[in-house]
Design a protein around this motif. Structure first.
Motif, PDB file in Angstrom:
ATOM      1  N   ASN A   1       0.833  -1.212   0.000  1.00 26.28           N
ATOM      2  CA  ASN A   1       0.000   0.000   0.000  1.00 26.28           C
ATOM      3  C   ASN A   1       0.866   1.260   0.000  1.00 26.28           C
ATOM      4  OD1 ASN A   1      -2.282  -1.589   0.020  1.00 26.28           O
ATOM      5  ND2 ASN A   1      -2.529  -1.497   2.248  1.00 26.28           N
ATOM      6  N   GLN A   2       1.980   1.219   0.777  1.00 24.63           N
ATOM      7  CA  GLN A   2       2.870   2.379   0.825  1.00 24.63           C
ATOM      8  C   GLN A   2       3.506   2.636  -0.535  1.00 24.63           C
ATOM      9  OE1 GLN A   2       3.471   4.559   3.468  1.00 24.63           O
ATOM     10  NE2 GLN A   2       4.498   5.682   1.823  1.00 24.63           N
ATOM     11  N   GLN A   3       3.911   1.600  -1.216  1.00 25.60           N
ATOM     12  CA  GLN A   3       4.533   1.763  -2.529  1.00 25.60           C
ATOM     13  C   GLN A   3       3.534   2.297  -3.568  1.00 25.60           C
ATOM     14  OE1 GLN A   3       6.091  -2.154  -3.243  1.00 25.60           O
ATOM     15  NE2 GLN A   3       8.011  -1.768  -2.089  1.00 25.60           N
ATOM     16  N   GLU A   4       2.318   1.830  -3.474  1.00 22.60           N
ATOM     17  CA  GLU A   4       1.282   2.342  -4.392  1.00 22.60           C
ATOM     18  C   GLU A   4       1.017   3.831  -4.141  1.00 22.60           C
ATOM     19  OE1 GLU A   4      -1.971  -0.237  -3.690  1.00 22.60           O
ATOM     20  OE2 GLU A   4      -1.322  -1.754  -5.179  1.00 22.60           O
ATOM     21  N   ALA A   5       1.033   4.226  -2.866  1.00 30.78           N
ATOM     22  CA  ALA A   5       0.857   5.637  -2.544  1.00 30.78           C
ATOM     23  C   ALA A   5       2.021   6.462  -3.090  1.00 30.78           C
ATOM     24  CB  ALA A   5       0.717   5.817  -1.036  1.00 30.78           C
ATOM     25  N   ASP A   6       3.254   5.950  -2.979  1.00 28.37           N
ATOM     26  CA  ASP A   6       4.428   6.650  -3.505  1.00 28.37           C
ATOM     27  C   ASP A   6       4.309   6.843  -5.019  1.00 28.37           C
ATOM     28  OD1 ASP A   6       5.484   6.749  -0.980  1.00 28.37           O
ATOM     29  OD2 ASP A   6       6.801   4.986  -1.239  1.00 28.37           O
ATOM     30  N   LEU A   7       3.788   5.820  -5.701  1.00 25.01           N
ATOM     31  CA  LEU A   7       3.618   5.924  -7.148  1.00 25.01           C
ATOM     32  C   LEU A   7       2.592   7.013  -7.504  1.00 25.01           C
ATOM     33  CD1 LEU A   7       4.151   4.986 -10.029  1.00 25.01           C
ATOM     34  CD2 LEU A   7       2.418   3.193  -9.682  1.00 25.01           C
ATOM     35  N   GLN A   8       1.505   7.051  -6.749  1.00 31.48           N
ATOM     36  CA  GLN A   8       0.480   8.071  -7.011  1.00 31.48           C
ATOM     37  C   GLN A   8       1.040   9.474  -6.792  1.00 31.48           C
ATOM     38  OE1 GLN A   8      -2.842   7.027  -4.518  1.00 31.48           O
ATOM     39  NE2 GLN A   8      -3.446   5.269  -5.804  1.00 31.48           N
ATOM     40  N   ILE A   9       1.842   9.638  -5.744  1.00 35.39           N
ATOM     41  CA  ILE A   9       2.446  10.945  -5.485  1.00 35.39           C
ATOM     42  C   ILE A   9       3.391  11.330  -6.625  1.00 35.39           C
ATOM     43  CG2 ILE A   9       4.010  12.205  -3.947  1.00 35.39           C
ATOM     44  CD1 ILE A   9       2.855  10.548  -1.629  1.00 35.39           C
ATOM     45  N   ALA A  10       4.173  10.376  -7.080  1.00 31.79           N
ATOM     46  CA  ALA A  10       5.100  10.648  -8.183  1.00 31.79           C
ATOM     47  C   ALA A  10       4.342  11.006  -9.467  1.00 31.79           C
ATOM     48  CB  ALA A  10       5.995   9.429  -8.410  1.00 31.79           C
ATOM     49  N   GLU A  11       3.231  10.314  -9.725  1.00 32.42           N
ATOM     50  CA  GLU A  11       2.408  10.639 -10.902  1.00 32.42           C
ATOM     51  C   GLU A  11       1.847  12.054 -10.799  1.00 32.42           C
ATOM     52  OE1 GLU A  11       1.892   9.127 -13.621  1.00 32.42           O
ATOM     53  OE2 GLU A  11       2.311   6.992 -13.360  1.00 32.42           O
ATOM     54  N   ALA A  12       1.403  12.442  -9.611  1.00 36.07           N
ATOM     55  CA  ALA A  12       0.878  13.801  -9.424  1.00 36.07           C
ATOM     56  C   ALA A  12       1.978  14.830  -9.630  1.00 36.07           C
ATOM     57  CB  ALA A  12       0.263  13.933  -8.033  1.00 36.07           C
ATOM     58  N   ASP A  13       3.184  14.541  -9.102  1.00 37.33           N
ATOM     59  CA  ASP A  13       4.302  15.463  -9.304  1.00 37.33           C
ATOM     60  C   ASP A  13       4.647  15.591 -10.783  1.00 37.33           C
ATOM     61  OD1 ASP A  13       4.424  15.898  -6.600  1.00 37.33           O
ATOM     62  OD2 ASP A  13       6.079  14.463  -6.253  1.00 37.33           O
ATOM     63  N   ARG A  14       4.539  14.490 -11.520  1.00 42.66           N
ATOM     64  CA  ARG A  14       4.822  14.554 -12.951  1.00 42.66           C
ATOM     65  C   ARG A  14       3.824  15.464 -13.673  1.00 42.66           C
ATOM     66  NH1 ARG A  14       5.221   9.133 -16.479  1.00 42.66           N
ATOM     67  NH2 ARG A  14       3.063   8.912 -15.746  1.00 42.66           N
TER      68      ARG A  14
END
Length: 340
Positions: free
Chosen positions: A135-148
């Motif tokens: 779950n933590q890794q999926e959240a990190d991916l979502q944050i990175a997508e938003a930053d992109r």
């Protein structure tokens, strides 16, 4: 046999009959005629008018910078998208590079987060990792997508600011004024070039309230200026009456050719209402009127609104025969004869 005395009496009696007033009145009166359409006059009107440009703009800077050059000079005709002013925008170029570099770092984060999720999902099959870690890794991916996405917007803004370093003409026109000089620092919103559109023009005229209807009905409207005479067409009557002059503003467009923006002149048009010349009506009793031809008889047509010495409005067909010469001797119903 008729004696000479009897013959003279008969001749005298015949002459008396010929000269009787009642018989004389029955003799047709010679007149000349013309169709109403051939002698009619039409009231001519005029109003002050000015040619206006629909686009008279002060082109402003949209970013900060020092003016490098202004290729457009006063009086130059420029096309749409022609360069008006160039700014030194090295700061904007650096901002674009920073934004593109920031995107590269975010893309690396997205790639790493994606790989970690795939590895964790494969390990989950053997229960070697917890669901919380996934779950933590999926959240990190979502944050990175938003930053992109945010960084992509920043890049678009930086590119737009870089494009704003070249101020271009939004329409074809003529340079009226330069409002800044080379080497000057400018800020967003500061006017640089005064540009006037030469293509999209209108005429503004002030027309008296009682003449607006005649203008709307006019078949031909002209604008007369010191540059020439131009046919125009009515676009809009502004639905406001000026309180001082009791006028209404009308807007018109050129039909063929154009006067220069700012040109003043007169708007010219004719009323479509038919009038007869001031000297044509005659008075019978207390009424002024016209004599028309009706089956060999003169018919008096009263004109209730006629005034002596003024053209008079009539509502008769254009082919109505009017008596022109000989009308002063006529009465209603008198027999007439058309002169050769």
């Amino acid at each position: 046999m008729i004696s000479n005395h009897t013959a003279r009496c008969l001749l005298w009696g015949m002459l008396c009959l010929i000269t009787l007033p009642g018989i004389a009145e029955e003799r047709p009166i010679q007149v000349t005629t013309a169709q109403l359409g051939d002698v009619a006059v039409y009231q001519e009107y005029s109003a002050p008018a000015t040619t206006l440009s629909l686009n008279e703009s002060r082109i402003s800077a949209e970013t900060t910078g020092v003016i490098l050059r202004i290729p457009a000079q006063v009086g130059d005709r420029v096309e749409r998208d022609a360069l008006l002013t160039a700014l030194d925008c090295r700061d904007n170029q650096l901002n674009l590079r920073k934004a593109e570099a920031g995107l590269a770092g975010i893309e690396a984060r997205v790639t790493l987060a994606t790989r970690q999720i795939k590895r964790t999902q494969s390990l989950r099959k053997t229960s070697s990792v917890s669901e919380e870690r996934l779950n933590q890794q999926e959240a990190d991916l979502q944050i990175a997508e938003a930053d992109r996405q945010a960084q992509l917007a920043a890049i678009a803004e930086a590119r737009l600011n870089q494009q704003r370093c070249e101020i271009k003409a939004p329409f074809a026109g003529v340079v009226r004024e330069r409002l800044a000089g080379e080497g000057e620092w400018v800020n967003p919103g500061q006017p640089l070039i005064h540009l006037i559109d030469l293509e999209r023009l209108e005429i503004s005229a002030q027309v008296s309230v009682d003449r607006v209807a005649s203008l709307q009905e006019a078949g031909k409207i002209l604008l007369e200026t010191n540059q020439g005479v131009y046919p125009v067409r009515l676009r809009q009557v502004v639905p406001v009456v000026e309180s001082l002059g009791r006028n209404r503003e009308v807007r018109l467009q050129f039909s063929d050719g154009r006067a220069l923006p700012g040109s003043s002149g007169r708007l010219l048009w004719q009323s479509q209402q038919t009038y007869v010349p001031a000297d044509l009506p005659v008075r019978r009793g207390d009424t002024l009127g016209l004599f028309t031809v009706d089956q060999g008889k003169a018919r008096f047509v009263p004109l209730s609104q006629a005034l002596e010495g003024h053209p008079t409005q009539v509502d008769l067909p254009a082919d109505t025969l009017l008596v022109i010469e000989g009308r002063q001797a006529l009465s209603d119903g008198a027999a007439i004869e058309l002169a050769n």
